[in-house]
Motif scaffolding. Sequence first.
Motif, mmCIF file in Angstrom:
data_model
loop_
_atom_site.group_PDB
_atom_site.id
_atom_site.type_symbol
_atom_site.label_atom_id
_atom_site.label_comp_id
_atom_site.label_asym_id
_atom_site.label_seq_id
_atom_site.Cartn_x
_atom_site.Cartn_y
_atom_site.Cartn_z
ATOM 1 N N ASN A 96 43.248 4.739 7.023
ATOM 2 C CA ASN A 96 44.595 5.290 7.195
ATOM 3 C C ASN A 96 45.132 5.898 5.909
ATOM 4 O OD1 ASN A 96 44.670 4.533 9.901
ATOM 5 N ND2 ASN A 96 45.651 2.563 9.475
ATOM 6 N N HIS A 97 44.592 5.431 4.777
ATOM 7 C CA HIS A 97 44.957 5.995 3.477
ATOM 8 C C HIS A 97 44.183 7.283 3.183
ATOM 9 C CE1 HIS A 97 47.744 3.143 1.621
ATOM 10 N NE2 HIS A 97 47.025 2.144 2.089
ATOM 11 N N GLY A 98 43.341 7.700 4.129
ATOM 12 C CA GLY A 98 42.555 8.911 3.921
ATOM 13 C C GLY A 98 41.303 8.699 3.105
ATOM 14 N N GLN A 99 40.895 7.437 2.984
ATOM 15 C CA GLN A 99 39.697 7.100 2.220
ATOM 16 C C GLN A 99 38.612 6.622 3.182
ATOM 17 O OE1 GLN A 99 39.554 7.071 -1.271
ATOM 18 N NE2 GLN A 99 41.700 7.548 -1.655
ATOM 19 N N GLY A 100 37.380 7.071 2.966
ATOM 20 C CA GLY A 100 36.260 6.546 3.736
ATOM 21 C C GLY A 100 36.207 7.045 5.165
ATOM 22 N N PRO A 101 35.239 6.529 5.938
ATOM 23 C CA PRO A 101 35.036 6.966 7.324
ATOM 24 C C PRO A 101 36.029 6.321 8.286
ATOM 25 C CG PRO A 101 33.440 5.279 6.756
ATOM 26 C CD PRO A 101 34.211 5.559 5.500
ATOM 27 N N ARG A 102 36.124 6.905 9.493
ATOM 28 C CA ARG A 102 36.969 6.341 10.547
ATOM 29 C C ARG A 102 36.183 5.313 11.353
ATOM 30 N NH1 ARG A 102 38.224 10.110 14.615
ATOM 31 N NH2 ARG A 102 36.459 11.373 13.923
ATOM 32 N N LEU A 103 36.887 4.324 11.863
ATOM 33 C CA LEU A 103 36.298 3.349 12.780
ATOM 34 C C LEU A 103 36.344 3.941 14.182
ATOM 35 C CD1 LEU A 103 35.192 0.494 13.354
ATOM 36 C CD2 LEU A 103 37.560 -0.261 13.618
ATOM 37 N N LEU A 104 35.169 4.121 14.807
ATOM 38 C CA LEU A 104 35.085 4.762 16.121
ATOM 39 C C LEU A 104 34.958 3.777 17.273
ATOM 40 C CD1 LEU A 104 32.657 7.713 15.226
ATOM 41 C CD2 LEU A 104 35.161 7.713 15.244
ATOM 42 N N GLY A 105 34.378 2.613 17.016
ATOM 43 C CA GLY A 105 34.199 1.638 18.089
ATOM 44 C C GLY A 105 33.681 0.333 17.541
ATOM 45 N N ARG A 106 33.885 -0.741 18.324
ATOM 46 C CA ARG A 106 33.434 -2.069 17.909
ATOM 47 C C ARG A 106 32.701 -2.748 19.048
ATOM 48 N NH1 ARG A 106 38.189 -5.612 15.459
ATOM 49 N NH2 ARG A 106 36.391 -6.928 14.992
ATOM 50 N N PHE A 107 31.698 -3.555 18.701
ATOM 51 C CA PHE A 107 31.047 -4.444 19.658
ATOM 52 C C PHE A 107 30.846 -5.780 18.977
ATOM 53 C CE2 PHE A 107 28.071 -1.448 17.735
ATOM 54 C CZ PHE A 107 27.112 -2.257 17.160
ATOM 55 N N THR A 108 30.378 -6.769 19.701
ATOM 56 C CA THR A 108 30.378 -8.146 19.205
ATOM 57 C C THR A 108 29.693 -8.303 17.857
ATOM 58 O OG1 THR A 108 30.387 -8.956 21.484
ATOM 59 C CG2 THR A 108 29.751 -10.527 19.752
ATOM 60 N N CYS A 109 28.542 -7.662 17.690
ATOM 61 C CA CYS A 109 27.771 -7.895 16.467
ATOM 62 C C CYS A 109 27.740 -6.673 15.554
ATOM 63 C CB CYS A 109 26.341 -8.302 16.823
ATOM 64 S SG CYS A 109 25.480 -7.057 17.800
ATOM 65 N N GLY A 110 28.725 -5.782 15.703
ATOM 66 C CA GLY A 110 28.736 -4.629 14.825
ATOM 67 C C GLY A 110 29.811 -3.626 15.187
ATOM 68 N N ARG A 111 29.677 -2.425 14.667
ATOM 69 C CA ARG A 111 30.663 -1.386 14.928
ATOM 70 C C ARG A 111 30.048 -0.007 14.775
ATOM 71 N NH1 ARG A 111 33.249 -3.497 9.789
ATOM 72 N NH2 ARG A 111 32.699 -2.049 8.108
ATOM 73 N N VAL A 112 30.780 0.995 15.256
ATOM 74 C CA VAL A 112 30.386 2.391 15.133
ATOM 75 C C VAL A 112 31.387 3.067 14.209
ATOM 76 C CG1 VAL A 112 29.859 4.535 16.360
ATOM 77 C CG2 VAL A 112 29.545 2.325 17.521
ATOM 78 N N GLU A 113 30.877 3.794 13.206
ATOM 79 C CA GLU A 113 31.726 4.448 12.223
ATOM 80 C C GLU A 113 31.473 5.952 12.218
ATOM 81 O OE1 GLU A 113 30.915 2.756 8.392
ATOM 82 O OE2 GLU A 113 31.019 0.685 9.129
ATOM 83 N N GLU A 114 32.454 6.681 11.743
ATOM 84 C CA GLU A 114 32.276 8.107 11.516
ATOM 85 C C GLU A 114 31.123 8.324 10.534
ATOM 86 O OE1 GLU A 114 34.913 11.859 9.731
ATOM 87 O OE2 GLU A 114 35.525 9.778 9.374
ATOM 88 N N PHE A 115 30.282 9.313 10.794
ATOM 89 C CA PHE A 115 29.184 9.641 9.884
ATOM 90 C C PHE A 115 29.706 10.619 8.837
ATOM 91 C CE2 PHE A 115 25.461 11.885 8.369
ATOM 92 C CZ PHE A 115 24.535 10.868 8.227
ATOM 93 N N ILE A 116 29.652 10.213 7.581
ATOM 94 C CA ILE A 116 30.123 11.058 6.490
ATOM 95 C C ILE A 116 29.061 12.097 6.163
ATOM 96 C CG2 ILE A 116 30.890 11.129 4.092
ATOM 97 C CD1 ILE A 116 32.886 9.751 5.837
ATOM 98 N N HIS A 117 29.431 13.357 6.247
ATOM 99 C CA HIS A 117 28.471 14.431 5.961
ATOM 100 C C HIS A 117 28.442 14.696 4.457
ATOM 101 C CE1 HIS A 117 27.590 15.486 10.154
ATOM 102 N NE2 HIS A 117 28.831 15.092 10.369
ATOM 103 N N ALA A 118 27.832 13.774 3.776
ATOM 104 C CA ALA A 118 27.697 13.842 2.330
ATOM 105 C C ALA A 118 26.446 13.066 1.950
ATOM 106 C CB ALA A 118 28.927 13.239 1.646
ATOM 107 N N LYS A 119 25.988 13.252 0.745
ATOM 108 C CA LYS A 119 24.781 12.543 0.333
ATOM 109 C C LYS A 119 25.140 11.207 -0.300
ATOM 110 C CE LYS A 119 23.676 13.647 -4.462
ATOM 111 N NZ LYS A 119 22.555 13.844 -5.380
ATOM 112 N N THR A 120 24.364 10.196 0.031
ATOM 113 C CA THR A 120 24.510 8.904 -0.628
ATOM 114 C C THR A 120 23.895 9.014 -2.012
ATOM 115 O OG1 THR A 120 24.333 7.778 1.496
ATOM 116 C CG2 THR A 120 24.009 6.442 -0.478
ATOM 117 N N LEU A 121 24.575 8.507 -3.008
ATOM 118 C CA LEU A 121 24.060 8.619 -4.368
ATOM 119 C C LEU A 121 22.785 7.802 -4.545
ATOM 120 C CD1 LEU A 121 27.212 8.562 -6.675
ATOM 121 C CD2 LEU A 121 26.132 10.480 -5.506
ATOM 122 N N SER A 122 22.012 8.180 -5.527
ATOM 123 C CA SER A 122 20.809 7.439 -5.916
ATOM 124 C C SER A 122 21.114 6.629 -7.171
ATOM 125 C CB SER A 122 19.663 8.413 -6.203
ATOM 126 O OG SER A 122 19.949 9.168 -7.376
#
Length: 359
Positions: A96-122
């Motif tokens: 809500n602060h405009g940081q990070g991905p959005r929460l798209l859905g939840r299930f008992t043992c996990g969740r679905v998040e927005e996929f950030i179209h950026a590279k993960t650092l090495s």
Amino acid sequence: MAIKTIELLKGCGSQEEIMEVLAAVASDLGDVIEDLNNLQVIPLKGAMTNEVFQINWPTKNGGGGLRKVLVRLYGEGVEVFFNREEEVRTFECISNHGQGPRLLGRFTCGRVEEFIHAKTLSAADLRDPEISPLIASKMREFHSLHMPGPKKIQLWQRLRKWLSQAKSLCSPKDIKNFGLDNLDEEINMLEKKLCERYQEIGFCHNDLQYGNIMMEVETRAITIIDYEYASYNPVAYDLANHFCEMAADYHTDTPHVLDYSKYPGLEERQRFIRVYLSSEGKKPSKTKVEQLLNSVEKYTLANHLFWGLWGLISSYVNKIDFDYKEYARQRFQQYWSTKPALMGSEGNVSEDEIVTSFI
């Protein structure tokens, strides 16, 4: 390589529940998934608390386009480290602060998040002289977030809780070998010494390793992700954690092995802290830089205990393929080997001593 969802997500709660959540997420995004068992599922390496997957499906408009989401399966036994409901609330609040991905859905043992179209650092990116200042500025922004709950230090309470958990899980041999019966005294000493002077408290990530930092290639915008361990803490502790993570590379054949020769040198640490403080728009004094640098170095000790206990507990509760116990041994070893130089006197620690202790 993509494989069928049903093969990859087996053993994680109800398959039907996961499929229903993915179908609902697709619908919310304007897509229709005709065959859930033919989703593209790509494991993402480097996670040590959860299992993380990229999941793709064709967009409704077709044309060869793919919709991408991230699915996070919660690791077994990790509830000993944090409250999952609080972590999800943190995730939503940061979003809500405009940081990070959005929460798209939840299930008992996990969740679905927005996929950030950026590279993960090495691992190497953390030391890149062009990328490191971007991280420093983003850390300052993250630390300034106004999050719900009391703005009190959580570090010491968490260390004591984890020590109690470790003692309850460990064999008598491990309790002795890792010196757990002596750690109450060490935690008390660190809290007393490190809290003697004024310290800035901010909302800290507490796990800012390279895999939790993403960068948009064109704009070079930095996004910090994964907030399981986030809480209010001294900002010096979060900086110390980030510096310690430069000794790690979780994408090798031996991801648990740490190389402290890669710990940043004095000039590199000064430069990072100077940028971190300058991101407020005002050039910091040399004294302010040195004071924060000194505090950061001492907080590396608390950081070694934090992740040492985490590794030891994880070796008993987490099934992810990672040598947690050896990782813990290295963190505790680093604590005891650097403590004399860092805490040997009441005054400022010699920079020569600090640098030498990490080589």
